[in-house]
Design a protein around this motif. Structure first.
Motif, PDB file in Angstrom:
ATOM      1  N   VAL A  84      -8.954  -3.527  -3.449  1.00 12.75           N
ATOM      2  CA  VAL A  84      -9.154  -2.242  -2.786  1.00 12.75           C
ATOM      3  C   VAL A  84      -8.602  -1.172  -3.720  1.00 12.75           C
ATOM      4  N   GLN A  85      -9.432  -0.229  -4.102  1.00  7.44           N
ATOM      5  CA  GLN A  85      -8.999   0.859  -4.979  1.00  7.44           C
ATOM      6  C   GLN A  85      -8.610   2.061  -4.126  1.00  7.44           C
ATOM      7  N   GLY A  86      -7.406   2.611  -4.378  1.00  8.64           N
ATOM      8  CA  GLY A  86      -6.906   3.723  -3.576  1.00  8.64           C
ATOM      9  C   GLY A  86      -6.675   3.318  -2.129  1.00  8.64           C
ATOM     10  N   PRO A  87      -5.943   2.226  -1.873  1.00  8.44           N
ATOM     11  CA  PRO A  87      -5.734   1.777  -0.494  1.00  8.44           C
ATOM     12  C   PRO A  87      -4.920   2.796   0.309  1.00  8.44           C
ATOM     13  N   HIS A  88      -5.135   2.815   1.608  1.00  7.79           N
ATOM     14  CA  HIS A  88      -4.375   3.728   2.466  1.00  7.79           C
ATOM     15  C   HIS A  88      -4.131   3.059   3.809  1.00  7.79           C
ATOM     16  N   THR A  89      -3.061   3.473   4.472  1.00  6.09           N
ATOM     17  CA  THR A  89      -2.723   2.949   5.786  1.00  6.09           C
ATOM     18  C   THR A  89      -1.801   3.925   6.488  1.00  6.09           C
ATOM     19  N   THR A  90      -1.821   3.907   7.808  1.00  7.34           N
ATOM     20  CA  THR A  90      -0.886   4.701   8.605  1.00  7.34           C
ATOM     21  C   THR A  90       0.178   3.816   9.233  1.00  7.34           C
ATOM     22  N   ALA A  91       0.119   2.514   8.972  1.00  9.50           N
ATOM     23  CA  ALA A  91       1.063   1.581   9.578  1.00  9.50           C
ATOM     24  C   ALA A  91       2.454   1.768   8.982  1.00  9.50           C
ATOM     25  N   GLU A  92       3.456   1.441   9.758  1.00 10.06           N
ATOM     26  CA  GLU A  92       4.852   1.560   9.348  1.00 10.06           C
ATOM     27  C   GLU A  92       5.190   0.444   8.357  1.00 10.06           C
ATOM     28  N   PRO A  93       5.722   0.771   7.175  1.00 12.62           N
ATOM     29  CA  PRO A  93       5.977  -0.261   6.172  1.00 12.62           C
ATOM     30  C   PRO A  93       7.333  -0.942   6.289  1.00 12.62           C
ATOM     31  N   HIS A  94       8.232  -0.423   7.137  1.00 12.24           N
ATOM     32  CA  HIS A  94       9.580  -0.980   7.197  1.00 12.24           C
ATOM     33  C   HIS A  94       9.603  -2.238   8.070  1.00 12.24           C
ATOM     34  N   PRO A  95      10.290  -3.288   7.634  1.00 13.39           N
ATOM     35  CA  PRO A  95      10.254  -4.565   8.364  1.00 13.39           C
ATOM     36  C   PRO A  95      10.686  -4.458   9.819  1.00 13.39           C
ATOM     37  N   GLU A  96      11.685  -3.628  10.115  1.00 10.59           N
ATOM     38  CA  GLU A  96      12.196  -3.557  11.485  1.00 10.59           C
ATOM     39  C   GLU A  96      11.104  -3.172  12.486  1.00 10.59           C
ATOM     40  N   ALA A  97      10.118  -2.402  12.028  1.00 13.43           N
ATOM     41  CA  ALA A  97       9.042  -1.994  12.928  1.00 13.43           C
ATOM     42  C   ALA A  97       8.121  -3.149  13.291  1.00 13.43           C
ATOM     43  N   TRP A  98       8.205  -4.257  12.553  1.00 10.60           N
ATOM     44  CA  TRP A  98       7.334  -5.408  12.764  1.00 10.60           C
ATOM     45  C   TRP A  98       8.027  -6.542  13.512  1.00 10.60           C
ATOM     46  N   LEU A  99       9.271  -6.340  13.904  1.00 13.15           N
ATOM     47  CA  LEU A  99       9.994  -7.371  14.647  1.00 13.15           C
ATOM     48  C   LEU A  99       9.345  -7.628  16.004  1.00 13.15           C
ATOM     49  N   THR A 153       0.823  -1.209   0.000  1.00 10.43           N
ATOM     50  CA  THR A 153       0.000   0.000   0.000  1.00 10.43           C
ATOM     51  C   THR A 153       0.855   1.255   0.000  1.00 10.43           C
ATOM     52  N   ARG A 154       1.928   1.245   0.783  1.00  7.11           N
ATOM     53  CA  ARG A 154       2.787   2.432   0.882  1.00  7.11           C
ATOM     54  C   ARG A 154       3.609   2.663  -0.377  1.00  7.11           C
ATOM     55  N   ARG A 155       3.625   1.703  -1.290  1.00  8.16           N
ATOM     56  CA  ARG A 155       4.342   1.856  -2.546  1.00  8.16           C
ATOM     57  C   ARG A 155       3.446   2.277  -3.703  1.00  8.16           C
ATOM     58  N   LEU A 156       2.128   2.331  -3.482  1.00  6.74           N
ATOM     59  CA  LEU A 156       1.195   2.636  -4.558  1.00  6.74           C
ATOM     60  C   LEU A 156       0.792   4.108  -4.546  1.00  6.74           C
ATOM     61  N   PRO A 157       0.430   4.670  -5.710  1.00  2.00           N
ATOM     62  CA  PRO A 157      -0.095   6.034  -5.747  1.00  2.00           C
ATOM     63  C   PRO A 157      -1.481   6.096  -5.119  1.00  2.00           C
ATOM     64  N   ALA A 158      -1.970   7.311  -4.910  1.00  2.00           N
ATOM     65  CA  ALA A 158      -3.263   7.492  -4.238  1.00  2.00           C
ATOM     66  C   ALA A 158      -4.409   6.812  -4.979  1.00  2.00           C
ATOM     67  N   ASP A 159      -4.282   6.711  -6.304  1.00  2.00           N
ATOM     68  CA  ASP A 159      -5.339   6.069  -7.080  1.00  2.00           C
ATOM     69  C   ASP A 159      -4.962   4.644  -7.496  1.00  2.00           C
ATOM     70  N   GLY A 160      -3.993   4.060  -6.789  1.00  2.00           N
ATOM     71  CA  GLY A 160      -3.524   2.721  -7.133  1.00  2.00           C
ATOM     72  C   GLY A 160      -4.540   1.636  -6.790  1.00  2.00           C
ATOM     73  N   HIS A 161      -4.262   0.439  -7.266  1.00  2.00           N
ATOM     74  CA  HIS A 161      -5.138  -0.706  -7.048  1.00  2.00           C
ATOM     75  C   HIS A 161      -4.360  -1.798  -6.307  1.00  2.00           C
ATOM     76  N   LEU A 162      -4.932  -2.265  -5.213  1.00  3.54           N
ATOM     77  CA  LEU A 162      -4.324  -3.338  -4.425  1.00  3.54           C
ATOM     78  C   LEU A 162      -5.217  -4.567  -4.511  1.00  3.54           C
ATOM     79  N   TYR A 163      -4.650  -5.661  -5.014  1.00  5.02           N
ATOM     80  CA  TYR A 163      -5.402  -6.898  -5.194  1.00  5.02           C
ATOM     81  C   TYR A 163      -4.885  -7.965  -4.232  1.00  5.02           C
ATOM     82  N   LEU A 164      -5.787  -8.842  -3.861  1.00  2.26           N
ATOM     83  CA  LEU A 164      -5.440 -10.001  -3.042  1.00  2.26           C
ATOM     84  C   LEU A 164      -6.050 -11.222  -3.697  1.00  2.26           C
ATOM     85  N   VAL A 165      -5.223 -12.250  -3.942  1.00  2.00           N
ATOM     86  CA  VAL A 165      -5.703 -13.473  -4.578  1.00  2.00           C
ATOM     87  C   VAL A 165      -5.225 -14.666  -3.747  1.00  2.00           C
ATOM     88  N   GLY A 166      -6.072 -15.649  -3.630  1.00  2.00           N
ATOM     89  CA  GLY A 166      -5.697 -16.831  -2.859  1.00  2.00           C
ATOM     90  C   GLY A 166      -6.712 -17.933  -2.998  1.00  2.00           C
TER      91      GLY A 166
END
Length: 333
Positions: free
Chosen positions: A136-151, A90-103
């Motif tokens: 999700v079209q135009g996804p957004h988040t305030t979460a920290e995207p860097h891996p170290e923050a998730w340790l 999400t943090r790598r996409l533009p404001a109008d980006g598209h985020l897909y999930l498949v499984g």
């Protein structure tokens, strides 16, 4: 072609632009989507894709550089990894980006779709091949995207050992000590000293214990997963321990001339049961050991590993058994 890839290809109008495919399978999807880039954290799959599609497959714990109009996450096994990866994308996409999930349905895509809803209104686009595709079209988040923050840090005190274990989302036994590894940690005595390998190192629990118990030995840690490799490096650093941590797909990636191989080997690949990595380890470990070298591992009691070990080594001892697990040992003659 993987069924999840087949679902994407049912919608060519959505996926013909600049696209990041995260956790993609080792199939022909990049060939069908020539403008797409791949991001994998599985060393074997990443190597296959890099050889087949040079310059279009990235291996690591963070997304590759570049501008992407959309991103597809192939559902990982754990909820924690799903949250982290969705945040990173999400943090790598533009404001109008598209985020897909498949499984796959059996992998829990409907449950994961609820996680997707935390990034914006989610809608189901397709259900086919026993899979689902969500957006999700135009996804957004305030979460920290860097891996170290998730340790996650876990303090371990067992068998006279005191260690800090650091792990990233998706790593085996993230944030806890599993029963099998706990039993193995209690039976690390009398290993041959020299160059020692922790095979399938995960967060580096066994490797750190070996480094602490055998300070004159040279330690190698090996795992197929980039998040495990990064976690093991963090664990060694947190405890002031030295060792070489590398990514590789199976025992073929290990050094030779080893004094010992110690492992809590995997028998799952994603949500699927897959014994090939461990069966190959049991068959080939003898060729990576020096004469007198030892293979020591923990495994579920129901797994019929002793005949495989006997076939390769000509010997196999059961050192301990508890809580549905056994410790096996074999020496190269």
């Amino acid at each position: 072609m993987d069924p999840r890839s087949e679902v994407l290809l049912r919608h060519p109008e959505r996926f013909d632009g600049s696209l990041l495919l995260a956790g993609l399978p080792a199939d022909d999807l990049l060939g069908a989507l020539p403008k797409a880039q791949g991001w994998s954290w599985h060393a074997g799959e990443a190597d296959y894709l890099a050889r087949r599609y040079p310059g279009r497959s990235h291996f690591g714990i963070e997304p590759p550089p570049g501008d992407f109009a959309g991103a597809v996450l192939f559902l990982p096994k754990s909820r924690e990894a799903t949250d982290f990866l969705l945040t990173a994308l999400t943090r790598r996409l533009p404001a109008d980006g598209h985020l897909y999930l498949v499984g796959e349905k059996k992998a829990g895509i409907e449950r994961a779709a609820r996680q997707l809803g935390a990034f914006g209104p989610a809608s189901k686009l397709d259900s086919a091949r026993h899979c689902q595709l969500w957006l999700v079209q135009g996804p957004h988040t305030t979460a920290e995207p860097h891996p170290e923050a998730w340790l996650q840090r876990q303090q371990l005190a067992l068998g006279g050992l005191e260690l800090d274990i650091l792990s990233l989302p998706g790593v085996f036994s993230h944030g806890r000590l599993d029963v099998g590894t706990a039993l193995l940690l209690e039976h690390l005595e009398d290993l041959p000293e020299g160059t020692v390998l922790d095979f399938g190192c995960g967060a580096g629990v066994v490797g750190a214990a070996l480094a602490r118990r055998y300070p004159t030995s040279t330690l190698h840690l090996l795992d197929v997963d980039a998040f495990a490799v990064a976690s093991s490096r963090q664990t060694l650093a947190a405890n002031g321990l030295a060792g070489t941590v590398s990514a590789g797909d199976g025992i073929a990636a290990a050094p030779t001339g080893l004094a010992a191989i110690v492992s809590n080997p995997p028998f799952h690949s994603g949500v699927k049961t897959d014994y090939r990595t461990t069966e190959t380890l049991l068959a080939e470990a003898v060729h990576h050991l020096r004469p007198g070298g030892e293979l020591r591992l923990v495994a579920n009691s129901f797994l019929r590993y002793p005949p495989l070990i006997e076939a390769a080594f000509g010997n196999c001892r059961t050192l301990a058994e508890r809580d549905g697990f056994k410790i096996y040992s074999a020496r190269r003659r």
